[in-house]
Design a protein around this motif. Structure first.
Motif, short mmCIF file in Angstrom:
data_model
loop_
_atom_site.label_atom_id
_atom_site.label_comp_id
_atom_site.label_asym_id
_atom_site.label_seq_id
_atom_site.Cartn_x
_atom_site.Cartn_y
_atom_site.Cartn_z
N GLN A 133 0.82 -1.20 0.00
CA GLN A 133 0.00 0.00 0.00
C GLN A 133 0.86 1.26 0.00
N GLN A 139 3.84 1.53 -1.36
CA GLN A 139 4.36 1.67 -2.72
C GLN A 139 3.28 2.21 -3.66
N GLU A 140 2.08 1.67 -3.54
CA GLU A 140 0.98 2.13 -4.40
C GLU A 140 0.69 3.61 -4.18
N TYR A 141 0.72 4.03 -2.92
CA TYR A 141 0.45 5.44 -2.62
C TYR A 141 1.48 6.34 -3.30
N GLU A 180 3.41 5.63 -5.86
CA GLU A 180 3.32 5.53 -7.32
C GLU A 180 2.19 6.40 -7.88
N THR A 181 1.16 6.60 -7.10
CA THR A 181 0.02 7.38 -7.59
C THR A 181 0.12 8.86 -7.23
N THR A 182 1.01 9.23 -6.35
CA THR A 182 1.10 10.63 -5.91
C THR A 182 2.41 11.31 -6.26
N THR A 183 3.43 10.55 -6.63
CA THR A 183 4.73 11.16 -6.92
C THR A 183 4.67 11.96 -8.22
N ASP A 217 5.93 13.85 -11.67
CA ASP A 217 6.72 13.32 -12.78
C ASP A 217 8.22 13.54 -12.59
N ARG A 252 9.69 10.67 -10.53
CA ARG A 252 9.32 9.28 -10.81
C ARG A 252 10.53 8.39 -11.08
#
Length: 299
Positions: free
Chosen positions: A188, A190-192, A194-197, A199, A202
């Motif tokens: 979770q 990591q997912e957070y 990946e969706t908020t970082t 560009d 990244r």
């Protein structure tokens, strides 16, 4: 917090040793076997290092609120470095080169939001080792947790890679605090990210996440420290085995065991920490008042 502090103190005597030179894992104790050439020979067994002292300073700052976090935390770091504040015996040891450089910048008047070296080579584990309290103090949402993780890093470690590693560790800790299993908590987190970082960050996030593919070495590099600590948790089923496993990787043993110990404390609870280690830990009188405030903050 006791998981973090005990992991740190347990790892202190074994620091700088290669994995092959360490005692058998079952022999790793606060006081090493007599034949082992311990690091920091003048430091009493059961003493936490810079890792634990800085984590306690962060907890102290966060208990007083979010406003001016960098400035107040930088002042705490300077009080630790100059006067041994929140060390068990007033003695400072094992300070990292990058942290020393950052503290020198602070002393010259560089603002704490810019005092942390920020080149790619400046990605030691000195802000990851202390970030655990960012997840322990109540927060309204994940955005605040990540903000804390990043802001506490800036005074000494300003590179994006360090900021992201601290953020991943903090969200993981928060999910453990909420009762999730470790793998789910890590996923979770990591997912957070990946969706908020954004560009611009990244590529750095990919470098942090790809670190899981490398064998754990227990080094001072922030990405290796993060995933070596993860490996120690995943390979074991209790607190004692976890921190011993973290130390068995060698090298920066106190910090790997500090990070893994913080997670293991959340997973297994204080009573799962061996009583002999809890009794051997110095400086508990410094910890208890802050823990009382932390408990009150959750009421």
């Amino acid at each position: 917090m006791y998981g973090l502090l005990i992991g740190d103190a347990l790892g202190v005597p074994y620091e700088f040793s290669a994995a092959i030179d360490l005692p058998e894992t079952c022999l790793i104790e606060m006081a090493p076997p007599p034949w082992f050439h311990r690091a920091h020979a003048g430091v009493p067994a059961g003493t936490w290092s810079d890792d634990g002292a800085q984590a306690l300073h962060l907890l102290k700052v966060l208990l007083d609120g979010e406003t001016g976090l960098e400035e107040r935390f930088a002042a705490g770091l300077q009080a630790w470095y100059s006067a041994g504040e929140l060390t068990p015996d007033g003695q400072v040891f094992d300070i990292g080169i990058q942290t020393q450089e950052a503290l020198a910048r602070l002393a010259r008047g560089v603002p704490p939001s810019h005092s942390g070296p920020y080149e790619e080579r400046n990605n030691g584990n000195g802000s990851l080792m202390r970030v655990h309290p960012a997840a322990l103090v109540p927060a309204a949402d994940d955005r605040i947790l990540v903000d804390r993780a990043r802001r506490q890093s800036l005074p000494t470690h300003g590179h994006t890679r360090s900021l992201l590693a601290c953020s991943l560790a903090t969200i993981t800790s928060a999910r453990l605090l909420a009762g999730l299993p470790f793998v789910e908590a890590l996923d979770q987190a990591q997912e957070y990210l990946e969706t908020t970082t954004v560009d611009a960050e990244r590529n750095e996030l990919r470098i942090v996440l790809d670190g899981r593919l490398d064998a754990p070495n227990g080094s001072g590099y922030v990405v290796d420290c993060l995933w070596s600590s993860v490996a120690a948790v995943l390979r074991t089923r209790n607190f004692e085995d976890c921190v011993r496993c973290a130390i068995s990787f060698g090298n920066d043993t106190d910090t790997t065991a500090c990070v893994a110990g913080g997670w293991a404390g959340l997973i297994y609870g204080e009573q799962a920490i061996p009583l002999r280690w809890r009794e051997q830990l110095h400086g508990k009188h410094l910890v208890e008042p802050m823990l009382e405030r932390l408990v009150a903050a959750w009421d």
